[in-house]
Design an enzyme around this catalytic site. Structure first.
Site, mmCIF file in Angstrom:
data_model
loop_
_atom_site.group_PDB
_atom_site.id
_atom_site.type_symbol
_atom_site.label_atom_id
_atom_site.label_comp_id
_atom_site.label_asym_id
_atom_site.label_seq_id
_atom_site.Cartn_x
_atom_site.Cartn_y
_atom_site.Cartn_z
ATOM 1 C CG ASP A 71 -12.411 -2.117 1.650
ATOM 2 O OD1 ASP A 71 -13.301 -1.357 1.249
ATOM 3 O OD2 ASP A 71 -11.258 -2.108 1.187
ATOM 4 C CG ASN A 73 0.151 -1.316 -0.527
ATOM 5 O OD1 ASN A 73 -0.875 -1.515 -1.157
ATOM 6 N ND2 ASN A 73 0.185 -1.341 0.795
ATOM 7 C CG HIS A 83 -4.242 -2.141 -0.666
ATOM 8 N ND1 HIS A 83 -3.569 -1.066 -0.150
ATOM 9 C CD2 HIS A 83 -5.469 -1.672 -0.997
ATOM 10 C CE1 HIS A 83 -4.353 -0.005 -0.177
ATOM 11 N NE2 HIS A 83 -5.503 -0.333 -0.684
ATOM 12 C CD GLU A 113 -2.648 -2.611 3.397
ATOM 13 O OE1 GLU A 113 -2.223 -2.601 2.226
ATOM 14 O OE2 GLU A 113 -2.744 -1.583 4.091
HETATM 15 C C1 GLP Z 1 -8.383 1.963 -0.299
HETATM 16 C C2 GLP Z 1 -9.432 0.877 -0.518
HETATM 17 C C3 GLP Z 1 -9.140 0.074 -1.761
HETATM 18 C C4 GLP Z 1 -8.846 1.007 -2.930
HETATM 19 C C5 GLP Z 1 -7.604 1.793 -2.610
HETATM 20 C C6 GLP Z 1 -7.142 2.692 -3.749
HETATM 21 O O1 GLP Z 1 -7.311 1.562 0.467
HETATM 22 N N1 GLP Z 1 -9.558 0.005 0.608
HETATM 23 O O2 GLP Z 1 -10.250 -0.767 -2.053
HETATM 24 O O3 GLP Z 1 -8.685 0.280 -4.113
HETATM 25 O O4 GLP Z 1 -7.913 2.587 -1.478
HETATM 26 O O5 GLP Z 1 -7.579 3.999 -3.562
HETATM 27 P P1 GLP Z 1 -7.468 5.143 -4.641
HETATM 28 O O6 GLP Z 1 -8.454 4.786 -5.691
HETATM 29 O O7 GLP Z 1 -7.870 6.381 -3.884
HETATM 30 O O8 GLP Z 1 -6.078 5.163 -5.120
#
Ligand code: GLP
Length: 251
Positions: A78, A147, A149, A154
């Site tokens: 993404d 959450n 995702h 989302e």
């Molecule tokens: C972002 C990314 C996700 C990732 C998520 C979790 O929103 N788009 O792909 O899995 O963060 O992030 P973290 O690993 O910092 O908790």
């Protein structure tokens, strides 16, 4: 009349490691092994804080001659909408400094969604085609939003199957604020869709820390629901969920 037997093929494989470091190192080693088994490996990659130690370890394995990326390809999940690839807060820049600068990937085989594309729909179609042309994703690494995702899919009343443009929730924007000096996180992003992700031949989701425990419990034990996009991973034949003890604390 024909009789049909419905076979439940989903097989969620949970591995719990004693620490987040152990989980990250094991994942880096698994990626290195996959590269050895298939030097033309097509890797799907996430951003976020969770994979940072994986990328650090992969860089070390590469330095030690144990991870050769020269013929591999990567597709990141993404990108923020509106950010050009060289924007200091883009996921593209994150990946460059965390991994790409430290391994021998051919830049022509690093694939990213262009958050600043003029025609976003065409950009999403281009990405889907590029994944197809590469032969599909062999190994998709995922993180998990608190959450539920994955990528930037989302929680919502409905999900979009393929690569698409989507609106970020307030909690996700807050979780990504550390990437932006002014904390002004874009409101939208482009992301692979759930079906794009589910088409990967192998999926490993890495989640660490207590903040992920509830989402992990719901994604493994709960029903499929668009309110928890990661729950759709249950549809994959052999999804692997790699956790530290804290993320596994509700299982
Ligand atoms: C972002 C990314 C996700 C990732 C998520 C979790 O929103 N788009 O792909 O899995 O963060 O992030 P973290 O690993 O910092 O908790």
């Amino acid at each position: 009349m024909a009789a049909f037997a419905f076979q439940h093929t989903c097989d969620v494989r949970v591995r719990v490691f004693s620490t987040s470091r152990a989980a990250a190192h094991a994942l880096a080693s698994a990626i290195a092994r996959a590269l050895t088994a298939n030097p033309r490996l097509v890797l799907g990659l996430p951003t976020g804080r969770t994979p940072i130690p994986v990328y650090r370890r992969l860089a070390a394995l590469h330095q030690a001659g144990c991870a050769d990326f020269s013929r591999a390809s990567t597709f990141n999940l993404d990108e923020f909408l509106g950010l050009p690839a060289d924007h200091r807060s883009s996921y593209r820049v994150f990946m460059q400094s965390r991994l790409f600068d430290h391994v021998n990937l051919d830049p022509r085989r690093i694939h990213f969604l262009n958050g600043a594309a003029g025609d976003v729909e065409r950009e999403c179609e281009r990405y889907e085609r590029a994944i197809d042309r590469a032969g599909g994703i062999d190994l998709q690494i995922l993180g998990l939003g608190a959450n539920g995702h994955i990528g930037f899919n989302e929680p919502a009343p409905a999900l979009i199957a393929r690569t698409h443009r989507g609106v970020l929730t307030r909690s996700t924007r807050r979780a990504n604020a550390h990437l932006f000096r002014d904390r002004a996180v874009p409101r939208e992003a482009v992301s692979m869709g759930i079906a794009t992700i589910l088409h990967a031949r192998r999926i490993v989701l890495l989640a660490t820390g207590r903040a992920k425990a509830r989402a992990i419990e719901r994604m493994i034990r709960g029903p499929l629901t668009t309110r928890l996009p990661a729950s759709f991973l249950q549809l994959h034949e052999t999804v692997e969920i790699w956790l530290d003890r804290a993320a596994a604390s509700r299982l």
